[in-house]
Design an enzyme around this catalytic site. Structure first.
Site, mmCIF file in Angstrom:
data_model
loop_
_atom_site.group_PDB
_atom_site.id
_atom_site.type_symbol
_atom_site.label_atom_id
_atom_site.label_comp_id
_atom_site.label_asym_id
_atom_site.label_seq_id
_atom_site.Cartn_x
_atom_site.Cartn_y
_atom_site.Cartn_z
ATOM 1 C CD GLU A 238 2.843 10.285 3.583
ATOM 2 O OE1 GLU A 238 3.407 11.315 3.686
ATOM 3 O OE2 GLU A 238 3.319 9.663 2.643
ATOM 4 C CG PHE B 268 1.354 21.058 3.455
ATOM 5 C CD1 PHE B 268 2.746 20.184 3.404
ATOM 6 C CD2 PHE B 268 1.174 22.044 3.910
ATOM 7 C CE1 PHE B 268 3.499 20.833 4.486
ATOM 8 C CE2 PHE B 268 2.039 22.573 5.162
ATOM 9 C CZ PHE B 268 3.480 21.536 5.171
ATOM 10 N NE ARG C 190 -1.492 2.307 2.807
ATOM 11 C CZ ARG C 190 -0.611 3.086 3.206
ATOM 12 N NH1 ARG C 190 0.129 4.132 2.392
ATOM 13 N NH2 ARG C 190 -0.115 2.942 4.468
#
Length: 396
Positions: A375, A248, A102
């Site tokens: 993240e 971002f 993933r």
């Protein structure tokens, strides 16, 4: 690929499903079942060995391209143009096999390809997106630096103009796919603010070195990247992005996939614990008959289902174009945290055997520690949510 019926695939889910099937369209279920079948056939049988051997199985890249999941949420240029919920379900099924894959799909599609799709020129899109979507090329996203993972505005990597060219100098760390990538989306400070650059990884002065002492995401590739006088043509810059809005926006795409993906790891851990509890007998009864075990299973099942409902809600907001960054932070913070709690609780049901590769739980637990960090850490997402709720910004 062997044919697996939808009924068989659904039977693999935990027993408590809250009748969630009606929340998804036929197309979304088709994506879920297709990716689940691929993950079960091509990733699960080798996941433990690849984790142990630190082996990135490069041949799966083209197979994932043919499956259609690379940049599947993007439109055109060979991308599938699938909806946000379809993409989320694909992430869930891949991470149920192993977080490394993933992660690969996120880095390739949500980071590198999204940077090009959102901020690149038409020439850049034509040059890279079809090959990245097909798995003929690999992309990476170079933002994080050794001294400032959570503080990108303090980046030390710089890009300066030299005639018609750009010259990049600096260092990046924890760059997924850096040593196997063909192109890197590199973010650097300039006199105009932070800009993104597409750097072919064979450019003189670009060096990616694998980080080999990881105890997590061992079937994935993360690197230190050195940029030493990398000279790029003027058209290497991503023309649409100036400032941190560019990177971002890509990070939010990747965070969205995590909201779904970690539920796959949680589901795999829950399933392993339930199956083992039905088989192992202690004190003359199966573990599954014991009240403490049922209490643990109930807590895990409730949190898994709450996470799935949260992911589905966030997915529908994304498809409606109304999803706010703080809402993504709610999903990332909650679902990663609960997936880790599920993995740890599942390990207790498995007893000492839970720390062996006879079960996937410790592998998922180790991988989730990386997912928790990248993240945006828990702390960063908590501050994003805190600002949204109170109206006060608590970080610089």
């Amino acid at each position: 690929m062997s044919t697996t019926s939808a009924a068989q695939l659904r039977a693999e889910a935990p027993a408590l499903d809250l009748d969630c099937e009606h929340l998804f369209t036929g197309e979304e279920i088709a994506w879920r079942d297709k990716v689940r079948a691929f993950a079960q056939e091509r990733i699960v049988p080798v996941a433990d060995a690849d984790f142990e051997d630190r082996h990135f199985r490069r041949e799966l890249v083209g197979e994932l391209g043919r499956l259609g999941v690379l940049g599947m949420h993007l439109e055109g240029y060979g991308c599938a143009g699938a909806g946000a919920v379809s993409y989320g379900l694909a992430c869930l099924e891949l991470e149920a096999a192993d977080s490394a894959w993933r992660t690969f799909v996120s880095v390739q599609g949500s980071l590198a390809m999204s940077a090009i799709s959102m901020w690149g020129s038409e020439e850049q899109k034509q040059r890279w997106l079809p090959d990245l979507a097909a798995g003929r090329a690999v992309g990476c996203f170079a933002l994080t630096e050794p001294d400032g993972g959570s503080d990108p505005k303090s980046m030390r990597t710089v890009a300066r103009r030299d005639g018609g060219d750009w010259v990049l100098d600096g260092a990046k760390r924890w760059i997924g796919l850096g040593s196997v990538a063909d192109v890197a989306a590199v973010w650097a400070a300039t006199d105009e603010g932070v800009r993104g650059f597409l750097v072919s990884t064979d450019t003189h002065g670009f060096t990616a070195t694998d980080i080999t002492n990881k105890l997590s995401l061992r079937a994935s590739v993360q690197c230190d990247v050195l940029l030493d006088g990398c000279r790029l043509p003027g058209d290497a810059v991503l023309p649409g992005a100036t400032g941190l809005r560019g990177p971002f926006s890509c990070l939010n795409e990747a965070r969205y996939g995590i909201v779904w993906g970690v539920l796959g790891a949680a589901r795999a851990c829950l399933r392993a614990a339930v199956e083992r509890s039905r088989e192992r007998r202690v004190f003359g009864r199966t573990l599954a008959e014991l009240q403490l075990t049922q209490g643990k299973v109930a807590d895990m099942a409730v949190e898994y289902q709450k996470g799935l409902l949260l992911a589905a809600h966030i997915g529908r907001l994304k498809e409606a174009g109304t999803l706010a960054p703080a809402q993504i932070s709610v999903g990332k913070l909650n679902n990663v945290r609960e997936a880790l709690a599920i993995a740890r609780t599942a390990r207790t049901i498995l007893g000492a055997d839970g720390v062996t590769s006879d079960f996937p739980v410790m592998r998922h637990m180790a991988n989730l520690e990386s997912v928790r960090t990248y993240e945006g850490t828990d702390e960063i997402h908590a501050l994003v949510i805190g600002q949204a709720v109170t109206g006060y910004r608590a970080f610089a």
